[in-house]
Design an enzyme around this catalytic site. Structure first.
Site, mmCIF file in Angstrom:
data_model
loop_
_atom_site.group_PDB
_atom_site.id
_atom_site.type_symbol
_atom_site.label_atom_id
_atom_site.label_comp_id
_atom_site.label_asym_id
_atom_site.label_seq_id
_atom_site.Cartn_x
_atom_site.Cartn_y
_atom_site.Cartn_z
ATOM 1 N N VAL A 132 0.727 -0.854 -0.411
ATOM 2 C CA VAL A 132 -0.126 0.198 -0.323
ATOM 3 C C VAL A 132 0.924 1.561 -0.180
ATOM 4 O O VAL A 132 0.853 1.917 -0.140
ATOM 5 C CB VAL A 132 -1.353 0.354 1.287
ATOM 6 C CG1 VAL A 132 -1.614 1.002 1.277
ATOM 7 C CG2 VAL A 132 -1.874 -1.290 1.229
ATOM 8 N N CYS A 133 2.113 1.517 0.808
ATOM 9 C CA CYS A 133 3.110 2.347 1.066
ATOM 10 C C CYS A 133 3.081 3.031 -0.341
ATOM 11 O O CYS A 133 3.396 4.058 -0.602
ATOM 12 C CB CYS A 133 4.489 2.039 1.679
ATOM 13 S SG CYS A 133 3.734 1.418 3.277
ATOM 14 N N PRO A 134 3.932 2.323 -1.537
ATOM 15 C CA PRO A 134 4.132 3.112 -2.859
ATOM 16 C C PRO A 134 3.156 3.399 -3.322
ATOM 17 O O PRO A 134 3.356 4.486 -4.005
ATOM 18 C CB PRO A 134 4.837 1.657 -3.634
ATOM 19 C CG PRO A 134 4.883 0.275 -2.820
ATOM 20 C CD PRO A 134 4.170 0.830 -1.401
ATOM 21 N N LEU B 210 2.916 6.735 -1.824
ATOM 22 C CA LEU B 210 3.197 8.007 -1.945
ATOM 23 C C LEU B 210 3.609 8.499 -3.141
ATOM 24 O O LEU B 210 4.114 9.545 -3.391
ATOM 25 C CB LEU B 210 4.795 7.209 -1.557
ATOM 26 C CG LEU B 210 5.061 6.651 -0.173
ATOM 27 C CD1 LEU B 210 6.440 6.296 0.283
ATOM 28 C CD2 LEU B 210 4.732 8.509 1.076
#
Length: 187
Positions: A46-48, A51
């Site tokens: 989920v993080c990328p 970002l």
């Protein structure tokens, strides 16, 4: 205890930005609007997407005078490696802060101690270094840069117009409210 309207706590950290390593401190977040955007870890799922969403909207944040600082408990070296190997993360032009000791994550009360990573936390900091917005989501729930931009516009409007507030779903240029005795029971 709520962090709203509290001053950010002191910190010093190493970061990666535009091909360089640099030092970031709490003083860098003062004097302008800032977003501190915590995420669990580099090289995840989920993080990328979050970002990259910030990266795709970075010019609009900049137009509002807002600087973005993404933070995870990874090192600045890991941030560089991720930036160099991921198409999504390669778009990032904002500062990627390393917090391997968890100091910043603890300062903002987002540290998951047993996992050694931060929750998904978003903090909008005003030019005086006070926290004006806090959003924390569960690990699997991604955030939306366009909604963050809307909230920043509202926070900036309220800061510039004492005595006015922004109602739900307010967008720039729309009507605001001036709380008074006359409005009680009329909304």
């Amino acid at each position: 205890m709520s962090l709203i309207n509290t001053e950010i706590k002191p910190f010093t950290a190493q970061a990666y930005k535009n091909g360089e390593f640099l030092q970031v401190t709490d003083a860098d977040l003062k004097g302008k609007w800032s977003v501190v955007f915590f995420y669990p870890a580099d090289f995840t799922f989920v993080c990328p997407t979050e970002l990259e969403d910030l990266a795709d909207n970075y010019a609009e944040f900049q137009q509002l005078g807002v600087e973005i600082y993404s933070v995870s408990t990874d090192t600045h070296f890991a941030h560089k490696a991720w930036h160099d190997t991921s198409d999504a993360i390669g778009k990032i032009q904002y500062t990627m802060v390393g917090d391997p000791t968890g100091t910043i994550s603890r300062n903002f009360d987002v540290m998951i101690e047993e996992a050694g990573v931060a929750n998904r936390g978003t903090f909008v900091i005003d030019p005086e270094g006070k926290i004006q917005l806090v959003e924390i989501t569960a690990e699997g729930v991604g955030r939306d840069a366009s909604e963050l931009l809307r909230k920043i516009r509202a926070a900036q409007y309220v800061a510039a117009h004492p005595g006015e507030v922004c109602p739900a779903k307010w967008k720039e240029g729309e009507k605001t409210l001036a709380p008074s005795l006359d409005l009680v029971g009329k909304i």
